[in-house]
Design a protein around this motif. Structure first.
Motif, PDB file in Angstrom:
ATOM      1  N   ALA A 126      14.804 -12.883  66.643  1.00 29.14           N
ATOM      2  CA  ALA A 126      15.901 -11.812  66.707  1.00 29.14           C
ATOM      3  C   ALA A 126      14.731 -11.178  67.755  1.00 29.14           C
ATOM      4  CB  ALA A 126      15.813 -11.670  66.114  1.00 29.14           C
ATOM      5  N   VAL A 127      15.558 -10.694  68.649  1.00 25.26           N
ATOM      6  CA  VAL A 127      15.001  -9.335  69.595  1.00 25.26           C
ATOM      7  C   VAL A 127      15.188  -8.411  70.245  1.00 25.26           C
ATOM      8  CG1 VAL A 127      13.740  -9.527  72.333  1.00 25.26           C
ATOM      9  CG2 VAL A 127      13.760 -11.286  70.975  1.00 25.26           C
ATOM     10  N   ASP A 128      14.551  -6.966  69.565  1.00 23.93           N
ATOM     11  CA  ASP A 128      15.381  -6.388  69.794  1.00 23.93           C
ATOM     12  C   ASP A 128      15.599  -5.521  71.549  1.00 23.93           C
ATOM     13  OD1 ASP A 128      16.417  -3.669  69.220  1.00 23.93           O
ATOM     14  OD2 ASP A 128      14.584  -2.501  68.486  1.00 23.93           O
ATOM     15  N   ALA A 129      16.262  -6.131  72.538  1.00 21.06           N
ATOM     16  CA  ALA A 129      15.760  -5.802  73.300  1.00 21.06           C
ATOM     17  C   ALA A 129      17.227  -5.157  74.361  1.00 21.06           C
ATOM     18  CB  ALA A 129      15.010  -6.865  74.150  1.00 21.06           C
ATOM     19  N   TRP A 131      20.243  -6.806  76.462  1.00 20.88           N
ATOM     20  CA  TRP A 131      21.423  -8.349  77.069  1.00 20.88           C
ATOM     21  C   TRP A 131      20.191  -8.434  78.569  1.00 20.88           C
ATOM     22  CZ3 TRP A 131      22.983 -10.954  80.906  1.00 20.88           C
ATOM     23  CH2 TRP A 131      23.996 -11.870  80.406  1.00 20.88           C
ATOM     24  N   GLY A 134      18.173  -9.436  74.324  1.00 28.99           N
ATOM     25  CA  GLY A 134      18.365  -9.420  72.689  1.00 28.99           C
ATOM     26  C   GLY A 134      20.229  -8.550  72.848  1.00 28.99           C
ATOM     27  N   ASP A 135      20.996  -7.774  72.151  1.00 30.76           N
ATOM     28  CA  ASP A 135      22.205  -7.909  72.394  1.00 30.76           C
ATOM     29  C   ASP A 135      22.298  -6.640  72.052  1.00 30.76           C
ATOM     30  OD1 ASP A 135      23.874 -10.032  72.173  1.00 30.76           O
ATOM     31  OD2 ASP A 135      23.291 -10.841  70.011  1.00 30.76           O
ATOM     32  N   LYS A 136      21.205  -5.430  72.664  1.00 33.57           N
ATOM     33  CA  LYS A 136      21.162  -4.436  73.141  1.00 33.57           C
ATOM     34  C   LYS A 136      22.689  -3.859  74.451  1.00 33.57           C
ATOM     35  CE  LYS A 136      17.606  -1.083  70.481  1.00 33.57           C
ATOM     36  NZ  LYS A 136      16.495  -1.274  71.060  1.00 33.57           N
ATOM     37  N   ASP A 138      23.024  -1.200  77.310  1.00 36.30           N
ATOM     38  CA  ASP A 138      23.529   0.312  77.614  1.00 36.30           C
ATOM     39  C   ASP A 138      23.578  -0.042  79.597  1.00 36.30           C
ATOM     40  OD1 ASP A 138      21.372  -1.659  79.421  1.00 36.30           O
ATOM     41  OD2 ASP A 138      19.855  -0.469  78.280  1.00 36.30           O
ATOM     42  N   ARG A 185      29.507 -11.947  68.391  1.00 38.09           N
ATOM     43  CA  ARG A 185      29.192 -12.397  67.485  1.00 38.09           C
ATOM     44  C   ARG A 185      29.737 -14.011  67.235  1.00 38.09           C
ATOM     45  NH1 ARG A 185      24.397 -10.823  64.230  1.00 38.09           N
ATOM     46  NH2 ARG A 185      24.056  -8.823  65.244  1.00 38.09           N
ATOM     47  N   GLN A 321      21.958 -16.670  70.207  1.00 38.28           N
ATOM     48  CA  GLN A 321      21.708 -16.642  68.331  1.00 38.28           C
ATOM     49  C   GLN A 321      23.141 -16.378  68.114  1.00 38.28           C
ATOM     50  OE1 GLN A 321      19.072 -14.916  66.531  1.00 38.28           O
ATOM     51  NE2 GLN A 321      17.738 -15.311  68.979  1.00 38.28           N
ATOM     52  N   ASN A 360      14.732 -14.150  80.868  1.00 36.01           N
ATOM     53  CA  ASN A 360      13.220 -13.438  80.312  1.00 36.01           C
ATOM     54  C   ASN A 360      12.215 -13.887  80.439  1.00 36.01           C
ATOM     55  OD1 ASN A 360      16.063 -12.350  78.727  1.00 36.01           O
ATOM     56  ND2 ASN A 360      16.409 -14.075  77.320  1.00 36.01           N
TER      57      ASN A 360
END
Length: 452
Positions: A126-129, A131, A134-136, A138, A185, A321, A360
């Motif tokens: 999982a990556v906190d980033a 899209w 990740g899946d953030k 903004d 998801r 994911q 990425n």
């Protein structure tokens, strides 16, 4: 081993009479096709219901409606849901089951499937980033989001059952809209969009320089006949020259391959040569499963090695994911048809192609391979097909006149569509369950940048 269905003669006669009286048009097949139709109906019912229930999380009513969209006869199926399996029968006949495994999705229980029980996928990262890493999110464009919501509402008001719409512009996810019971998801079946993913798996092997397919026949069983001349490019272009019945009728090559075979690729593997390789385009799901079989064999011939490669070399680097590529009962990916991915994950697959093989910060596919994948083939009858991607241009007329000439597509049954438009820097995903025509060109054109 192929499983045979034994139907008592008296029962078969009674059913044939009943089905004949109900009219072939209503049932979707004639009484003379009854034995094959039973095998197809129960195989399809068990497999699709299992995946829809355990992978996509759909309820039983929706699953039955989806099955009935292929034939009203599927409403007669008796579907029994277990803890990790679904069993299907038709008037007590043709009992067929499919089993769910967490990392593999669902496979039919035909022949020895015990080796699948021990297969495990590498742990997800999982990556906190934002899209696509990740899946953030903004980067939502409010005006485009309203337009997308309106298209989805119009689709579903017209009974087109659009389940996911995702728009990516210049590498940013700018709008997404989902139908009832679906979210960002939910893994959704892409049907033949999976063909493009299978080609990308091969492309990844080529980038790693482990895809040597030149100099010898692709398969040893082809060594002593005309099939020895078939090259990987011929398979990728759907120009193998093999005879394969792509019609989805009871008893056809396609239905046997998807719903009644221990080894899906064996059906096409045994197909005779019909045309000179490379000269005749002929769309064939069997051809894609030969590519999947070749990839499987080159990676070592085990489901575990194939699942490791899929995750470590494609899904994880792309940040996917919520994706499952299912295998047949023998452990080979059913690359033609059975990939389930969220709308965002489908968009990631389009974005790496748009970005010429990079995502990425990683090189996944070579720039040369991506260029070849979207180039016309050299067949005599239809050049508008690349490496398992449909091309908008490259022929006498655009496939979708409303869309850019350089656009190319993953397309699948039930009007699945993923468009990659280099000219506008856009990726658009539409996943749904539409039994009629879908206005792909009209709808997608409304989502392109105004300057196009």
């Amino acid at each position: 081993m192929k499983r045979l269905i034994t139907i008592p003669l008296a029962t078969l006669a009674a059913l044939a009479l009943a089905f004949a009286l109900l009219a072939p048009k209503l049932l979707g097949f004639s009484a003379t096709q009854l034995p094959a139709a039973v095998r197809v109906a129960t195989g399809m019912g068990a497999k699709l219901a299992c995946s829809a229930y355990f992978v996509s999380g759909f309820d039983k009513d929706r699953i039955l409606e989806d099955l009935a969209s292929y034939s009203p006869a599927n409403r007669l199926l008796d579907l029994e849901y277990g803890a990790q399996s679904v069993t299907a029968t038709l008037f007590g006949l043709g009992k067929t089951s499919a089993t769910f495994r967490k990392d593999l999705g669902c496979s039919l229980d035909i022949g020895n499937t015990a080796p699948l029980n021990t297969v495990r996928a590498p742990a997800p990262i999982a990556v906190d980033a934002p899209w696509p890493a990740g899946d953030k999110l903004d980067s939502i464009d409010p005006a485009l989001q309203l337009r997308l919501d309106a298209i989805l509402a119009k689709d579903n008001g017209a009974g087109l059952d659009t389940r996911a719409l995702v728009v990516v512009q210049d590498g940013k996810l700018v709008a997404e809209s989902y139908g009832p019971g679906i979210d960002a998801r939910t893994p959704l079946l892409g049907w033949s969009m999976g063909k493009s993913v299978t080609a990308m798996l091969y492309g990844r092997m080529e980038a790693l320089e482990i895809a040597n397919s030149a100099g010898t026949p692709l398969f040893s069983s082809w060594a002593d006949d005309a099939r020895a001349k078939i090259e990987m490019d011929d398979l990728l272009h759907m120009a193998s020259g093999l005879q394969f019945d792509e019609t989805y009728a009871p008893g056809s090559d396609s239905t046997r391959m998807l719903f009644n075979a221990h080894s899906a690729s064996d059906v096409a593997m045994d197909s005779p040569a019909l045309h000179t390789p490379g000269q005749h385009f002929s769309y064939s799901s069997g051809t894609t499963n030969l590519i999947a079989r070749w990839v499987h064999d080159q990676l070592g011939g085990s489901a575990q090695e194939s699942i490791n490669f899929l995750h470590r070399e494609l899904l994880q680097p792309l940040g996917m994911q919520h994706t499952i590529l299912e295998t047949d009962p023998s452990g080979v990916f059913v690359g033609s048809s059975y990939i389930y991915a969220s709308g965002r994950d489908w968009a990631r697959l389009g974005q790496v192609m748009l970005d010429k093989g990079e995502m990425n910060g990683q090189r996944i596919l070579s720039e040369d391979w991506v260029a070849r994948a979207q180039a016309p083939n050299n067949s005599e009858n239809d050049p508008r097909y690349g490496y398992q991607f449909w091309l908008n241009g490259g022929g006498d007329a655009l496939r979708f006149p409303e869309l850019p000439a350089d656009a190319y597509f993953m397309l699948g049954n039930r009007e699945q569509a993923l468009m990659i438009s280099p000219a506008t820097g856009t990726v658009i995903v539409r996943v749904g369950w539409t039994a009629t025509d879908y206005p792909t060109g009209e709808n997608f054109s409304q989502l392109l940048p105004a300057s196009h």
